[in-house]
Motif scaffolding. Structure first.
Motif, PDB file in Angstrom:
ATOM      1  N   LEU A  95       0.837  -1.206   0.000  1.00  0.00           N
ATOM      2  CA  LEU A  95       0.000   0.000   0.000  1.00  0.00           C
ATOM      3  C   LEU A  95       0.874   1.259   0.000  1.00  0.00           C
ATOM      4  O   LEU A  95       0.576   2.232  -0.703  1.00  0.00           O
ATOM      5  CB  LEU A  95      -0.926  -0.002   1.222  1.00  0.00           C
ATOM      6  N   LEU A  96       1.962   1.214   0.766  1.00  0.00           N
ATOM      7  CA  LEU A  96       2.856   2.372   0.841  1.00  0.00           C
ATOM      8  C   LEU A  96       3.516   2.667  -0.505  1.00  0.00           C
ATOM      9  O   LEU A  96       3.941   3.793  -0.753  1.00  0.00           O
ATOM     10  CB  LEU A  96       3.930   2.156   1.918  1.00  0.00           C
ATOM     11  N   GLU A 118      10.734   8.226   3.196  1.00  0.00           N
ATOM     12  CA  GLU A 118      10.674   7.219   4.260  1.00  0.00           C
ATOM     13  C   GLU A 118      10.734   5.801   3.710  1.00  0.00           C
ATOM     14  O   GLU A 118      11.347   4.919   4.309  1.00  0.00           O
ATOM     15  CB  GLU A 118       9.393   7.392   5.087  1.00  0.00           C
ATOM     16  N   THR A 119      10.071   5.556   2.564  1.00  0.00           N
ATOM     17  CA  THR A 119      10.016   4.194   2.041  1.00  0.00           C
ATOM     18  C   THR A 119      11.233   3.827   1.208  1.00  0.00           C
ATOM     19  O   THR A 119      11.542   2.656   1.025  1.00  0.00           O
ATOM     20  CB  THR A 119       8.756   3.996   1.158  1.00  0.00           C
ATOM     21  N   GLY A 120      11.946   4.841   0.706  1.00  0.00           N
ATOM     22  CA  GLY A 120      13.100   4.573  -0.158  1.00  0.00           C
ATOM     23  C   GLY A 120      12.689   4.169  -1.561  1.00  0.00           C
ATOM     24  O   GLY A 120      13.504   3.753  -2.375  1.00  0.00           O
ATOM     25  N   LYS A 121      11.383   4.269  -1.844  1.00  0.00           N
ATOM     26  CA  LYS A 121      10.873   3.925  -3.178  1.00  0.00           C
ATOM     27  C   LYS A 121      10.088   5.105  -3.725  1.00  0.00           C
ATOM     28  O   LYS A 121       9.557   5.911  -2.968  1.00  0.00           O
ATOM     29  CB  LYS A 121       9.925   2.720  -3.079  1.00  0.00           C
ATOM     30  N   ASN A 122      10.023   5.207  -5.038  1.00  0.00           N
ATOM     31  CA  ASN A 122       9.182   6.230  -5.651  1.00  0.00           C
ATOM     32  C   ASN A 122       7.737   5.743  -5.676  1.00  0.00           C
ATOM     33  O   ASN A 122       7.483   4.541  -5.829  1.00  0.00           O
ATOM     34  CB  ASN A 122       9.649   6.497  -7.090  1.00  0.00           C
ATOM     35  N   VAL A 123       6.800   6.651  -5.517  1.00  0.00           N
ATOM     36  CA  VAL A 123       5.388   6.279  -5.579  1.00  0.00           C
ATOM     37  C   VAL A 123       5.105   5.640  -6.939  1.00  0.00           C
ATOM     38  O   VAL A 123       5.482   6.170  -7.985  1.00  0.00           O
ATOM     39  CB  VAL A 123       4.486   7.515  -5.353  1.00  0.00           C
ATOM     40  N   ASP A 180      -8.459   1.983   0.890  1.00  0.00           N
ATOM     41  CA  ASP A 180      -9.096   1.794   2.199  1.00  0.00           C
ATOM     42  C   ASP A 180      -9.291   0.313   2.505  1.00  0.00           C
ATOM     43  O   ASP A 180      -9.079  -0.132   3.638  1.00  0.00           O
ATOM     44  CB  ASP A 180     -10.460   2.509   2.249  1.00  0.00           C
ATOM     45  N   ALA A 181      -9.694  -0.442   1.483  1.00  0.00           N
ATOM     46  CA  ALA A 181      -9.918  -1.880   1.678  1.00  0.00           C
ATOM     47  C   ALA A 181      -8.599  -2.602   1.993  1.00  0.00           C
ATOM     48  O   ALA A 181      -8.554  -3.501   2.846  1.00  0.00           O
ATOM     49  CB  ALA A 181     -10.563  -2.479   0.432  1.00  0.00           C
ATOM     50  N   THR A 182      -7.525  -2.187   1.320  1.00  0.00           N
ATOM     51  CA  THR A 182      -6.205  -2.791   1.571  1.00  0.00           C
ATOM     52  C   THR A 182      -5.725  -2.440   2.974  1.00  0.00           C
ATOM     53  O   THR A 182      -5.186  -3.290   3.697  1.00  0.00           O
ATOM     54  CB  THR A 182      -5.187  -2.306   0.506  1.00  0.00           C
ATOM     55  N   ARG A 183      -5.949  -1.181   3.366  1.00  0.00           N
ATOM     56  CA  ARG A 183      -5.577  -0.752   4.718  1.00  0.00           C
ATOM     57  C   ARG A 183      -6.339  -1.571   5.772  1.00  0.00           C
ATOM     58  O   ARG A 183      -5.769  -2.004   6.773  1.00  0.00           O
ATOM     59  CB  ARG A 183      -5.877   0.742   4.881  1.00  0.00           C
ATOM     60  N   ALA A 184      -7.616  -1.801   5.526  1.00  0.00           N
ATOM     61  CA  ALA A 184      -8.440  -2.589   6.455  1.00  0.00           C
ATOM     62  C   ALA A 184      -7.908  -4.023   6.571  1.00  0.00           C
ATOM     63  O   ALA A 184      -7.866  -4.596   7.665  1.00  0.00           O
ATOM     64  CB  ALA A 184      -9.898  -2.598   5.992  1.00  0.00           C
ATOM     65  N   SER A 228       0.924   1.174  11.568  1.00  0.00           N
ATOM     66  CA  SER A 228       0.725   2.575  11.996  1.00  0.00           C
ATOM     67  C   SER A 228       1.107   3.551  10.894  1.00  0.00           C
ATOM     68  O   SER A 228       0.599   4.671  10.831  1.00  0.00           O
ATOM     69  CB  SER A 228       1.538   2.872  13.262  1.00  0.00           C
ATOM     70  N   ARG A 229       2.007   3.131  10.000  1.00  0.00           N
ATOM     71  CA  ARG A 229       2.430   3.981   8.891  1.00  0.00           C
ATOM     72  C   ARG A 229       1.269   4.260   7.933  1.00  0.00           C
ATOM     73  O   ARG A 229       1.345   5.178   7.116  1.00  0.00           O
ATOM     74  CB  ARG A 229       3.561   3.296   8.122  1.00  0.00           C
TER      75      ARG A 229
END
Length: 332
Positions: free
Chosen positions: A221-222, A230-235, A291-295, A329-330
């Motif tokens: 998801l990130l 923070e992730t060290g990756k490009n979106v 949202d579904a993935t976060r859930a 938490s991220r």
């Protein structure tokens, strides 16, 4: 080191297990040497000294301490787990043709693919030597099975990653292979070496499995919603690399004929154009897949926490519970 002044649970866990982690790191340095092939410690040190969290070996130490273990075999097993993890990273970077890991050039970029594959093989061999030294056939069984599951998960990902028929069940199987298998095995062997009751060993496995799944879903998801610093990756790196991860799988499952044609062109055929990432993000937002993935990630973290309830109460159990919260938490 006073763990009470540290905010992140994995850092508190590292502070609490500081003496044992020092022993693990010393053992890793000793066992990654090679009398005949200096390339082996060069390549291994590049990855092992890169400053990763050492989360997997810490889980083994934490599980052993949680179950009251008094010996020294948990140090060997923690080093074993880190060697297996490092070997898989070396192989993964070759398969994925990666140029960067943890903000540094990958071993295959600095040396070559052959070196990365062969040094990975060496580390797998070293890990089995360490396992045997514990004298436990059960430990050997658990870690050998985990190694096979990891390899199986990577092969499955290679064949399923760009196939729009890949559904959430297959995705979960891939995640169990590439991430959760080593988390669950790392926890399980800590309990086995401590001769914990079978119910506790099972609970340790369940915690590692759920934590690993939550960890990977959060990572996926990130890739679309994280901060690159923070992730060290490009979106959108996963989109550009045509990886079918959970947010996309959920969008494809609900896609119209026109939208499915878009996913076929960009993911299956790899014909990506300017503006495609933005359109992919629009489609995922349209169907609420973030949202579904976060859930889903939160549900797996909650499952990890509930798995701890049958384990001995105390500081380590609290930190493991907080670690499950921290992994997601991220996202919140």
């Amino acid at each position: 080191m006073d763990s009470s002044t540290i905010s992140k649970p994995h850092e508190r866990l590292a502070a609490t297990l500081d003496g044992e982690m020092t022993a693990v790191n010393e053992l890793i340095r000793t066992r990654m040497t090679s009398e005949h092939a200096p390339r082996i410690p060069e390549v291994t040190a590049h990855l092992i000294e890169a400053g990763g969290k050492r989360l997997r070996p810490m889980l083994t130490l934490a599980a052993a301490r949680l179950c009251g273990y008094q010996g020294e075999h948990h140090v060997r097993l923690a080093a074993t787990v880190e060697f297996i993890h490092t070997a898989t990273l070396l192989h993964d970077d070759v398969v994925d043709e990666s140029g960067q890991r943890r903000g540094r050039p990958t071993a295959n970029l600095l040396w070559d693919n052959k070196s990365s594959v062969l040094v990975g093989d060496y580390l797998f061999s070293r890990s089995f030597q360490l396992m045997v030294e514990t004298g436990s056939l059960r430990v050997l069984d658990i870690l050998a099975n985990a190694s096979a599951t990891i390899a199986e998960g990577e092969v499955l990902q290679m064949t399923a990653a760009q196939d729009l028929r890949t559904d959430e069940a297959v995705y979960l199987q891939i995640v169990r292979g590439k991430t959760a298998a080593l988390f669950s095995a790392a926890m399980q062997v800590g309990g086995v070496i401590a001769k914990a009751p079978e119910s506790q060993v099972h609970a340790l496995f369940d915690y590692g499995d759920a934590l690993g799944i939550a960890f990977q879903i959060a990572d996926d998801l990130l890739d679309y919603q994280g901060d690159a610093k923070e992730t060290g990756k490009n979106v959108g790196d996963d989109f550009r690399e045509r990886k079918l991860t959970l947010p996309v799988i959920k969008a494809v499952a609900q896609a119209t004929t026109e939208e499915r044609t878009f996913w076929e062109r960009t993911i299956e055929k790899g014909r990506q154009e300017d503006g495609d990432l933005e359109h992919a993000l629009e489609l995922m937002n349209k169907y609420g897949t973030f949202d579904a993935t976060r859930a889903d990630a939160n549900a797996w973290a909650a499952k990890a926490k509930s798995s701890l309830e049958s384990l001995p109460d105390g500081e380590i159990r609290t930190m493991l519970s907080e670690l499950a919260d921290y992994v997601v938490s991220r996202l919140n």
